[in-house]
Design an enzyme around this catalytic site. Sequence first.
Site, PDB file in Angstrom:
ATOM      1  N   LYS A 122       0.855  -1.179   0.000  1.00 32.60           N
ATOM      2  CA  LYS A 122       0.000   0.000   0.000  1.00 32.60           C
ATOM      3  C   LYS A 122       0.898   1.238   0.000  1.00 32.60           C
ATOM      4  O   LYS A 122       1.817   1.323   0.799  1.00 32.60           O
ATOM      5  CB  LYS A 122      -0.891  -0.045   1.251  1.00 32.60           C
ATOM      6  N   GLU A 182     -20.116  -6.310   8.789  1.00 34.56           N
ATOM      7  CA  GLU A 182     -21.176  -5.577   9.496  1.00 34.56           C
ATOM      8  C   GLU A 182     -22.228  -6.513  10.067  1.00 34.56           C
ATOM      9  O   GLU A 182     -22.714  -6.311  11.187  1.00 34.56           O
ATOM     10  CB  GLU A 182     -21.831  -4.559   8.545  1.00 34.56           C
ATOM     11  N   ARG A 184     -25.924  -3.021   5.583  1.00 35.16           N
ATOM     12  CA  ARG A 184     -25.504  -4.420   5.435  1.00 35.16           C
ATOM     13  C   ARG A 184     -26.030  -5.304   6.568  1.00 35.16           C
ATOM     14  O   ARG A 184     -26.161  -6.499   6.413  1.00 35.16           O
ATOM     15  CB  ARG A 184     -23.971  -4.508   5.478  1.00 35.16           C
TER      16      ARG A 184
HETATM   17  C1  LIG Z   1     -19.165  -2.743   3.441  1.00 34.41           C
HETATM   18  C2  LIG Z   1     -18.017  -1.783   3.635  1.00 34.41           C
HETATM   19  N1  LIG Z   1     -17.521  -1.576   4.873  1.00 34.41           N
HETATM   20  C3  LIG Z   1     -16.495  -0.720   5.053  1.00 34.41           C
HETATM   21  C4  LIG Z   1     -15.950  -0.053   3.996  1.00 34.41           C
HETATM   22  C5  LIG Z   1     -14.855   0.981   4.214  1.00 34.41           C
HETATM   23  N2  LIG Z   1     -13.622   0.575   3.548  1.00 34.41           N
HETATM   24  C6  LIG Z   1     -13.220   1.102   2.380  1.00 34.41           C
HETATM   25  S1  LIG Z   1     -11.789   0.486   1.837  1.00 34.41           S
HETATM   26  C7  LIG Z   1     -11.641  -0.490   3.193  1.00 34.41           C
HETATM   27  C8  LIG Z   1     -10.445  -1.382   3.338  1.00 34.41           C
HETATM   28  C9  LIG Z   1     -10.394  -2.381   2.256  1.00 34.41           C
HETATM   29  O1  LIG Z   1      -9.242  -3.136   2.409  1.00 34.41           O
HETATM   30  P1  LIG Z   1      -8.643  -3.912   1.166  1.00 34.41           P
HETATM   31  O2  LIG Z   1      -9.747  -4.534   0.398  1.00 34.41           O
HETATM   32  O3  LIG Z   1      -7.574  -4.801   1.649  1.00 34.41           O
HETATM   33  O4  LIG Z   1      -8.040  -2.760   0.249  1.00 34.41           O
HETATM   34  P2  LIG Z   1      -6.819  -1.773   0.599  1.00 34.41           P
HETATM   35  O5  LIG Z   1      -7.462  -0.562   1.215  1.00 34.41           O
HETATM   36  O6  LIG Z   1      -5.893  -2.481   1.488  1.00 34.41           O
HETATM   37  O7  LIG Z   1      -6.229  -1.437  -0.709  1.00 34.41           O
HETATM   38  C10 LIG Z   1     -12.717  -0.320   4.055  1.00 34.41           C
HETATM   39  C11 LIG Z   1     -12.878  -0.983   5.345  1.00 34.41           C
HETATM   40  C12 LIG Z   1     -16.514  -0.281   2.730  1.00 34.41           C
HETATM   41  N3  LIG Z   1     -16.072   0.361   1.650  1.00 34.41           N
HETATM   42  N4  LIG Z   1     -17.523  -1.148   2.573  1.00 34.41           N
END
Ligand SMILES: Cc1ncc(C[n+]2csc(CCOP(=O)(O)OP(=O)(O)O)c2C)c(N)n1
Length: 619
Positions: free
Chosen positions: A280, A366, A394
Amino acid sequence: MKQFSLLEKINYPHDLKALSLQELHLLAEELREYILSNVSKTGGHFASNLGSIELTIALHYVYDTPHDLLVWDVGHQTYPHKILTGRRNRMDSLRQIGGLAGFPKRTESEYDTFDVGHSSTSISAALGMAVAVKQRGKDNKVVAIIGDGSMTAGLAFEGLNNAGWLESDMLVILNDNEMSISENVGAVSTYLSKILASRFYNKVKDTANKALSVVPSMQKLAHKVEEHMKGMVMPSTMFEELGFNYIGPIDGHDLEQLIETLTELKKLGGPQFLHVVTKKGQGYKLAENNPIGYHAVSKFNPDEGMTGSKSTGLMTYTQVFGKFLCDIAKIDDEFIAITPAMREGSGMVEFAKNYPDKFFDVGIAEQHAITFAGGAATQGIKPIVAIYSTFLQRGYDQLIHDVALQEVPVLFAIDRAGVVGADGPTHIGAFDLSFLRCIPNMVVMTPSDEDECYQMLYTGFRINKPSAVRYPRGTGIGKPIREEMELLPIGKGRIIKHGSKIAILAFGSMLEPALAAANEINATVCDMRFVKPLDTELIKTMCESHDYIVTIEENVIMGGAGSACIEAMQAMNLTNPAILLGIPDEFVEHGDPKALLATIGLDKAGILGSLKAKGWIST
Ligand SMILES: Cc1ncc(C[n+]2csc(CCOP(=O)(O)OP(=O)(O)O)c2C)c(N)n1
């Protein structure tokens, strides 16, 4: 001025195909610079986009998009994809009104195959596409790209479970950077780390592949040898048990390896799973070292990095919640606080540090977060679920079935309620009042300032019922939080300003514009405080002493707090003409929240305009 001499020639993915590997490397460098130079001006998601550059180039290089379908999870990592698919020159409009969306959007580009913003949908959506493609006798390839954080959701596993069973032709790429927004959590995350750590297996496998795959006819044998070795040195992966052919892990910043692997995978049928390892923030040291801080950024100077936003001196509602958690922990031991992967966004960093035994980051889960809370509540521990309004959607069945129906005391601290701005329609908290108020046993509160928010959290915490406090994104109005915690009278609003003829019944964040409008026309204003139970006595008093009633809320008008007032008036045979102000029956697009509120009439001018349109005040 930075030079983007190669990038400027790449308007669409077919322009990539003619490039040499060396040029693709240069393109990756320019893309990195381009994202840094743009996002540091517009703000937006940052670190994940730096991490997905090589993968995006390789995908568009190998696959025939948009004929082949790339299905991104969450979509916060798709700026490289946007830039390479005809939207480079509009990157300066990102997340602004009328500009590019921060996430993939089918109406924006034919290269965006599925609207996203909420996580963990990609595998199910891609599987649906793969099945549809087959049913229609087409040959489009389908690829889902999902992060390790998003892989913690049940939905992702529901998709995998079904895809393996159906033996559909699709590729799932796991983009593993060991981070969610915070550090990734849970057993799946530990499991992925174990796979990464098994270097021995990888080394042996790579050597065997290299040795045996030179001659195409030997590839089958190479696969067999690999299968055999997996059996020898490592049990099959979970993904294989689910019916996928697991390949990896491979370096997600090694363009050559990515292109080679994807080219091979493209030829294979059935469910394929490619495990890719990325960093990242790759290529921008400050983001590499602080991926949490650089997950999403506001404007910053690329040479200096983020210096922290200038303090307005006002507390955000998120901070009010964080303070409440730390304060209640000093006087009450019998509670836990739960977040589905939003520790930073929900203001829980300090609490998590000081009370690690009481803090539960359950991953992007969630539904689980709410049922987990329901279970804890049955055993005399009071759970506080910190959740964004949009993500609570959700967990709706869990809220009804596992909390409200059993009337267990869970407090929901609902952040980002109302118009959120730049993230757009996937993230708007427009519906919670409507979907909460129809659930029996719920107490639903809407604070209009910081102190009221704090006291409502305390009230919800103390009453022995399921309760919700929903507050907006951003800062309050500057109301100091009182030291003492006060139990608010349940279901009681208060009159804030006495006037005549028109009574405005304001809910939560809309009290401020309501007061501003009322000051111009000598209207009465009530801070209703509770959407449920509703202060019907106050409504009756207002109807009897005023000609007209106005309700205002930062929630959809349909089924919301205003509807509750009208229902109550009907039940009491009160027939005053009424206007219901709120979010109209449409999705609010991305952009500056203040400007968006103005476009839907939820500011002083909008309120006065609505009253004039009815002829209740003179123009
Ligand atoms: C249902 C839901 N819950 C929480 C989020 C907030 N959210 C956006 S990106 C993220 C992290 C995602 O992690 P990953 O898929 O590993 O991608 P990275 O950010 O590491 O590139 C979260 C928790 C979301 N977008 N959707």
